[in-house]
Design an enzyme around this catalytic site. Structure first.
Site, PDB file in Angstrom:
ATOM      1  N   ASP A 187       0.836  -1.197   0.000  1.00 30.57           N
ATOM      2  CA  ASP A 187       0.000   0.000   0.000  1.00 30.57           C
ATOM      3  C   ASP A 187       0.871   1.247   0.000  1.00 30.57           C
ATOM      4  O   ASP A 187       1.869   1.322   0.719  1.00 30.57           O
ATOM      5  CB  ASP A 187      -0.902  -0.014   1.241  1.00 30.57           C
ATOM      6  CG  ASP A 187      -2.013   1.024   1.151  1.00 30.57           C
ATOM      7  OD1 ASP A 187      -2.243   1.552   0.045  1.00 30.57           O
ATOM      8  OD2 ASP A 187      -2.643   1.293   2.184  1.00 30.57           O
ATOM      9  N   CYS A 219      -8.209  -1.708  -5.456  1.00 31.41           N
ATOM     10  CA  CYS A 219      -7.219  -1.950  -4.415  1.00 31.41           C
ATOM     11  C   CYS A 219      -7.959  -1.720  -3.110  1.00 31.41           C
ATOM     12  O   CYS A 219      -9.053  -2.224  -2.926  1.00 31.41           O
ATOM     13  CB  CYS A 219      -5.992  -1.073  -4.591  1.00 31.41           C
ATOM     14  SG  CYS A 219      -6.333   0.680  -4.883  1.00 31.41           S
ATOM     15  N   GLY A 224      -4.730   4.698  -5.847  1.00 30.58           N
ATOM     16  CA  GLY A 224      -3.307   4.619  -6.158  1.00 30.58           C
ATOM     17  C   GLY A 224      -2.952   3.460  -7.057  1.00 30.58           C
ATOM     18  O   GLY A 224      -2.634   3.615  -8.240  1.00 30.58           O
ATOM     19  N   ARG A 225      -2.976   2.257  -6.501  1.00 31.51           N
ATOM     20  CA  ARG A 225      -2.632   1.069  -7.280  1.00 31.51           C
ATOM     21  C   ARG A 225      -3.607   0.865  -8.432  1.00 31.51           C
ATOM     22  O   ARG A 225      -3.209   0.485  -9.542  1.00 31.51           O
ATOM     23  CB  ARG A 225      -2.621  -0.157  -6.355  1.00 31.51           C
ATOM     24  CG  ARG A 225      -1.500  -0.122  -5.338  1.00 31.51           C
ATOM     25  CD  ARG A 225      -1.589  -1.242  -4.307  1.00 31.51           C
ATOM     26  NE  ARG A 225      -2.482  -0.911  -3.205  1.00 31.51           N
ATOM     27  CZ  ARG A 225      -2.576  -1.628  -2.084  1.00 31.51           C
ATOM     28  NH1 ARG A 225      -1.826  -2.706  -1.933  1.00 31.51           N
ATOM     29  NH2 ARG A 225      -3.406  -1.274  -1.123  1.00 31.51           N
ATOM     30  N   GLN A 266      -1.561   7.815  -6.829  1.00 31.27           N
ATOM     31  CA  GLN A 266      -1.648   8.586  -5.595  1.00 31.27           C
ATOM     32  C   GLN A 266      -0.325   9.139  -5.099  1.00 31.27           C
ATOM     33  O   GLN A 266      -0.312  10.072  -4.292  1.00 31.27           O
ATOM     34  CB  GLN A 266      -2.271   7.704  -4.506  1.00 31.27           C
ATOM     35  CG  GLN A 266      -3.085   8.455  -3.483  1.00 31.27           C
ATOM     36  CD  GLN A 266      -3.931   7.512  -2.649  1.00 31.27           C
ATOM     37  OE1 GLN A 266      -3.790   6.301  -2.701  1.00 31.27           O
ATOM     38  NE2 GLN A 266      -4.813   8.074  -1.863  1.00 31.27           N
TER      39      GLN A 266
END
Length: 437
Positions: A187, A219, A224-225, A266
């Site tokens: 993360d 995610c 982000g991912r 992110q």
């Protein structure tokens, strides 16, 4: 494509950091100028359906649930529709479900006839629950509201990926879908190398084939991912379906994703990872299209000469690290092996062999390693994933020789206790003889 690869290879890390700052600034202006709002997610009845209070889907692009299975159902789920690079390609970028929203997730999957799910997180990360289990265990069935989920099989093609074949049944109708869970993405961080993510996307495309239903990607927060995966697949479609023009810009692509899903991509490390992954992707495409035939020609001219493509690793490695080609010969396709830092011993054993400085892992608690493995072959979260991200590529190296009594004879020359005796016909220096008395 060769020109684009050259430009990606020459990028300055400091310039990328400044560019990511510009992405964040432009995102704020874009939200204001386009009037993007998050009113649905902020409503009192929907607040508890959000995993993070500051990550709400834009009203203009959110998934609206039209399939109602009970009187308590609403049309809200924390998920956004993202348009792909081609007219028949779409993604759904979603947060990981909560225990109270698993049924909503399956309502969305059924409504959009999702065939492929990409899960870029683990259920628990850094001691926190990041995703509710919304699938059935191997060869079992479980029920979420009116949906029955059955497991038809589970495979582990490599240590990074789990592939689950699932069947969902609703009102006596059944559909099949495939879930890909990527295990090696910490993360707020990035994978160790780009190859694992690119291999994952190849599998996803093979499963999706000509199906026009959206690919569900999630995610924990769905930003982000999830944003990185959307960006890489988006760029792949651009590279294989459209000519690359001079106005090609990864920054523009990320901003377009952010227009549809807040905070997509992110962190600056994730932004940098897109660039390195695209460079690796282009090398793969060039090789598969035969534009690097000169590599095979060189191998034919000199069988003892090994030509290897550039690394697809996340971080640049020291020059002494290399990638191995398949020893079967020049006719085989290059096979890459990942160079990972090895765990060093925590205590120095006395022996007659030369003594070297020890490598002490940074910020790793006793008893923890870089990767732990269960006896049944399932991989647990690496300890390195549970630690705060650092800028160090490898462990810090610090000498422990001086702190270990009895390793060097009294009065010896300090560094000589770590150097082997010279080999050859030469007489050893006087210092060696003095040390050996």
């Amino acid at each position: 494509m060769e020109r684009l690869l050259s430009s990606l290879s020459d990028l300055d890390p400091d310039a990328l950091e400044l560019e990511y700052g510009a992405v964040r600034s432009h995102s704020t202006l874009m939200k204001r100028d386009l009037g993007l709002t998050t009113e649905a997610g902020a409503r009192k009845e929907n607040i508890k359906k959000n995993r993070y209070k500051d990550i709400l889907p834009y009203d203009q692009t959110r998934v609206v649930l039209s399939l109602l299975t009970s009187d308590l159902d609403t049309d809200y789920i924390n998920a956004s529709v993202i348009e792909g690079a081609t007219a028949d390609k779409r993604y759904i970028a979603s947060q990981a479900p909560l225990s109270s929203t698993v049924t909503d997730l399956w309502r969305m999957i059924w409504q959009h006839d999702v065939k492929v799910i990409v899960m870029a997180c683990r259920e628990v990360e850094m001691g926190k629950k990041k995703c509710e289990c919304y699938w059935a265990q191997l060869h079992q069935a479980t029920t979420f509201g009116p949906f029955t989920i059955s497991s038809q099989g589970e495979t582990h093609p490599n240590e990074d990926v789990v592939v689950r074949a699932l069947t969902v049944t609703y009102q006596q109708l059944s559909r099949s879908l495939t879930q890909y869970q990527f295990l090696s993405w910490p993360d707020h961080d990035i994978p160790y190398e780009a190859a694992g993510v690119l291999d994952l996307l190849e599998r996803v495309r093979a499963s999706q084939r000509t199906c026009t239903s959206p690919v569900l990607i999630h995610c924990s927060a769905g930003c982000g991912r999830t944003g990185v995966i959307c960006a890489l697949d988006y760029i792949y479609d651009l590279l294989v379906t459209k000519p690359i023009t001079t106005d090609f810009s990864i920054m523009k692509i990320v901003l377009e994703l952010r227009r549809q899903r807040p905070s997509a991509v992110q962190t600056k490390d994730q932004y940098r990872f897109i660039f390195s992954s695209v460079a690796c992707l282009i090398r793969r495409l060039l090789e598969s299209s035969g534009r690097q035939l000169y590599i095979n020609e060189l191998k034919t001219q000199d069988k003892h000469t090994t030509v290897t493509p550039a690394s697809c690793n996340k971080r640049s490695l020291p020059p002494s690290h290399h990638y191995d080609n398949d020893p079967a010969g020049a006719s085989a396709a290059p096979v890459y092996s990942r160079v990972r830092p090895r765990n060093k011993p925590l205590s120095l054993q006395l022996s007659a062999t030369p003594i070297y400085d020890m490598a002490s892992p940074t910020n790793i608690r006793p008893g923890e390693g870089l990767l732990s493995q269960r006896s049944n072959g399932e991989h647990q979260v690496a300890a390195a994933e549970q630690l705060p991200p650092t800028d160090d590529d490898y462990e810090d190296f610090s000498s422990s020789v001086a702190d270990t009594p009895g390793l060097c004879p009294p009065g010896g020359i300090g560094f000589n206790c770590r150097i082997q005796k010279p080999k050859g016909p030469r007489d050893p220096p006087a210092e060696w003889s003095r040390l050996e008395r």
